[in-house]
Scaffold this motif. Structure first.
Motif, short mmCIF file in Angstrom:
data_model
loop_
_atom_site.label_atom_id
_atom_site.label_comp_id
_atom_site.label_asym_id
_atom_site.label_seq_id
_atom_site.Cartn_x
_atom_site.Cartn_y
_atom_site.Cartn_z
N MET A 88 0.82 -1.21 0.00
CA MET A 88 0.00 0.00 0.00
C MET A 88 0.86 1.26 0.00
O MET A 88 0.32 2.36 0.12
N ILE A 148 -9.98 4.04 -0.27
CA ILE A 148 -8.75 4.09 0.49
C ILE A 148 -8.70 5.40 1.26
O ILE A 148 -8.98 6.47 0.71
N ILE A 183 -7.17 0.38 3.23
CA ILE A 183 -8.46 0.06 2.63
C ILE A 183 -9.55 0.30 3.66
O ILE A 183 -9.53 -0.29 4.75
#
Length: 153
Positions: free
Chosen positions: A41, A68, A73
């Motif tokens: 990420m 996001i 998430i």
């Protein structure tokens, strides 16, 4: 003589069939989904990103929308589209023979669970595949990965 010979052959065939029927049934090993690596990420931007998996000619494809926030998430919406372009829902598989209908409903429940699992865990590696729905699982992973890649651009 011919009658005894025919009777002997029939008896021998009958015993052979019985012996073959008593053999141990061997099942093919079940395919286990590969372990999923954690999503990177790093560098993702806040927002909502959508992506589709590749198409399976028999089963359709998956579509995900990821929200996001703060590099993680926050929300996942996962839908699966059948080969005719219709969204799979709680009626998926109705009208099919009972075995196929049960399998279709199992796949639908798995589709719902994949999004829920990712929303809760925020880690794709912690989303468990559901037996009988591994194509949906692979499509889900593919679409999520594509959406995360979009979030990095």
């Amino acid at each position: 003589m011919k009658k005894k010979f025919s009777l002997g052959i029939a008896l021998l065939l009958g015993v052979s069939v019985l012996a073959a029927g008593c053999g141990e049934e061997k099942q093919a090993p079940k395919e286990q989904p590969q372990k999923t690596a954690a999503l990177d990420m790093t560098g993702v931007k806040d927002g909502t990103y959508a992506a589709d998996s590749s198409e399976n000619e028999k089963l359709g494809h998956s579509h995900v929308e990821l929200t996001i926030k703060n590099g993680a998430i926050e929300k996942v919406v996962h839908t699966s589209i059948d080969k005719e372009g219709k969204q799979k829902d709680e009626h998926y598989g109705e009208g099919k023979e009972p075995g196929a209908q049960k399998k279709a409903q199992n796949a639908y429940k798995a589709i719902v669970s994949y999004g829920e699992q990712l929303t809760a865990s925020k880690d794709l590696a912690k989303v468990d595949a559901v037996s009988g729905a591994t194509v949906s699982y692979d499509q889900f992973k593919e679409a999520v990965t594509k959406a995360v890649e979009q979030a990095k651009k």
